[in-house]
Write an enzyme that holds these catalytic residues in place. Structure first.
Site, PDB file in Angstrom:
ATOM      1  N   CYS A   7      20.552  -4.876 -17.496  1.00  0.00           N
ATOM      2  CA  CYS A   7      19.493  -4.781 -17.812  1.00  0.00           C
ATOM      3  C   CYS A   7      18.461  -4.508 -16.809  1.00  0.00           C
ATOM      4  O   CYS A   7      18.067  -5.376 -15.595  1.00  0.00           O
ATOM      5  CB  CYS A   7      19.029  -5.976 -18.656  1.00  0.00           C
ATOM      6  SG  CYS A   7      20.355  -5.820 -20.282  1.00  0.00           S
ATOM      7  N   ASP A  24     -11.656   5.517  11.055  1.00  0.00           N
ATOM      8  CA  ASP A  24     -12.561   5.875   9.584  1.00  0.00           C
ATOM      9  C   ASP A  24     -14.376   5.783   9.852  1.00  0.00           C
ATOM     10  O   ASP A  24     -14.353   4.693  10.250  1.00  0.00           O
ATOM     11  CB  ASP A  24     -12.143   5.562   8.008  1.00  0.00           C
ATOM     12  CG  ASP A  24     -12.588   6.886   6.948  1.00  0.00           C
ATOM     13  OD1 ASP A  24     -12.283   7.675   7.272  1.00  0.00           O
ATOM     14  OD2 ASP A  24     -13.167   5.982   6.473  1.00  0.00           O
TER      15      ASP A  24
END
Length: 461
Positions: free
Chosen positions: A32, A427
């Site tokens: 599970c 950047d």
């Protein structure tokens, strides 16, 4: 994680650990998710596994109630081997649905024997068995989530025959498709297929939405306060579109998917998960970045990496975004899609597909207001994808093209391949954030999550 941590997460059903490990119960033979709503088993009857594949290899079958096939994937168990991680990504994209292990090894630049050893050490199984189990879990998900007939589910999961599908289902999952689907069904109206794709919280949908909104290309994409959608172009030439609606209460997205023809769906769903960055472990990432961003109040919780549909699209967007603002780049991309994107039926009328390499390689891009050199760079990239797709799949090889530098390559890696460790230090937005907030640090300390460090700094501008 230690066993004590697994136990605590299981007992509290903590959703932050969903997909990071699986709980197998020896008394039932079932495994599970840690969030399973079933009554908690005794600890002496529990075994813990880092992956669903490992639980299956130990002889356990998936729970029908919590559906381990729906758990977000975990990066932790992949380890740090970049070759293995790339192999897993290619298999998840369908490399072994019709291809062979030897062909996959060739793409990776290693031998089949070494690839098999990597998988045994990293996942506890072979490449073929790993791929087969992913197909079966995906088929199980389709059987439980959709009304597709069993035959269509088998095809969508990549099986060539119903007999092989049934045999593999029975052997590996210890059940038959009919155990999950007593009555045959069909897809929704107009060919719509509805799926639920889960994530591990926290998930900052507002930030992702606000990142995508100013970059939205009319006709190609659509967005609301709670949903995002766009057109799709598949490798086999088919097309379609999806709309993903955020469901915060259930920790996932309801996805309405439309395709022009039936196809193997597993690579499509993997792409959607990558686009929305559903498999990131945000809690782990935030904890890692918190000391580095302490002077800024810590990282923005739950940031996700916004992907693009393909590496080619990311490369084109990066080239059009060189040394210009977000709004200027947006206008150029919109012009490109308007001029060269194929049209087709969309959710509310006509939509556009992102132009293919074949189309852009055969045009002079006269519709774009760009310097001739920049246009030639776009055409050269399109020709590379058209003529040498294997070479083009490695953005590092793009540096041989005039007009493409490190920033373009790194941006394409971050958004086109969703690589988690890209630092865009050059950047303009990153540099502006560093100056405005007077922040200094060593970006290497953020590895392997430097893409999320970049996103945090972008959020400041």
């Amino acid at each position: 994680m230690q066993t004590a941590h697994y136990q605590q997460a299981r007992l509290t059903r903590d959703p932050r650990f969903d997909g990071r490990f699986f709980v197998a119960v020896t008394s039932t033979g079932i495994y599970c998710r840690p969030i399973c709503p079933a009554p908690l088993p005794k600890e002496e009857n529990v075994r813990y596994f880092d992956s669903a594949v490992a639980a299956a290899e130990a002889g356990f079958r998936p729970c029908l109630r919590c559906r381990p096939d729906s758990a977000p994937a975990s990066w932790a168990w992949k380890g740090t081997d970049t070759t293995l991680e790339r192999a897993l990504r290619l298999i998840d994209e369908g490399a072994l649905v019709q291809g062979s292990v030897s062909r996959l090894a060739e793409r990776l630049g290693i031998s089949s024997r070494y690839l098999t050893r990597l998988f045994q050490n990293g996942t506890g199984t072979s490449p073929k068995r790993y791929a087969l189990y992913q197909q079966l879990l995906f088929a199980k998900s389709l059987l439980q989530q959709t009304g597709l007939p069993v035959a269509e589910v088998a095809f969508a999961a990549g099986f060539g025959s119903i007999r092989r599908f049934n045999d593999c289902f029975r052997e590996r999952l210890q059940m038959t498709p009919s155990d999950l689907r007593r009555q045959p069904g069909k897809a929704g109206d107009n060919g719509e297929l509805t799926l639920f794709l889960s994530y591990r919280p926290p998930y900052n949908w507002q930030h992702l939405r606000d990142f995508l909104r100013p970059r939205l290309i009319p006709g190609l994409e659509w967005i609301t306060d709670h949903s995002y959608g766009r057109s799709l172009t598949l490798d086999n030439g088919q097309h379609g579109y999806f709309t993903a609606t955020h469901d915060a209460a259930r920790h996932g997205f309801r996805v309405a998917l439309h395709l022009s023809q039936p196809t193997v769906l597993l690579p499509v769903v993997r792409t959607l998960r990558r686009l929305l960055d559903l498999d990131a472990d945000s809690g782990c990432i935030d904890d890692h970045l918190r000391p580095l961003l302490a002077s800024l109040g810590g990282p923005v919780p739950g940031l996700r990496l916004p992907g693009t549909l393909s590496l080619f699209e990311a490369g084109v967007r990066a080239i059009l975004g060189q040394q210009v603002s977000v709004s200027a780049a947006h206008k150029l991309v919109a012009q490109l899609v308007e001029a060269y994107g194929q049209t087709g039926p969309g959710p509310t009328g006509e939509m556009r597909l992102f132009p293919s390499p074949e189309v852009l390689a055969e045009t002079d891009l006269a519709e774009l207001r760009l310097p001739g050199r920049r246009k030639q760079t776009l055409i050269d990239l399109a020709c590379l994808f058209r003529d040498e797709p294997q070479t083009a799949a490695d953005p590092g090889r793009w540096l041989q093209l005039s007009g493409i530098g490190p920033w373009t390559v790194q941006y394409a890696r971050m958004r086109g391949l969703s690589e988690s460790d890209i630092w865009l230090g050059g950047d303009l937005g990153v540099q502006r954030a560093l100056r405005q907030h007077d922040v200094t640090f060593d970006p290497a300390a953020a590895a392997p999550w430097r893409s999320y460090l970049t996103l945090n700094l972008w959020s400041l501008t």
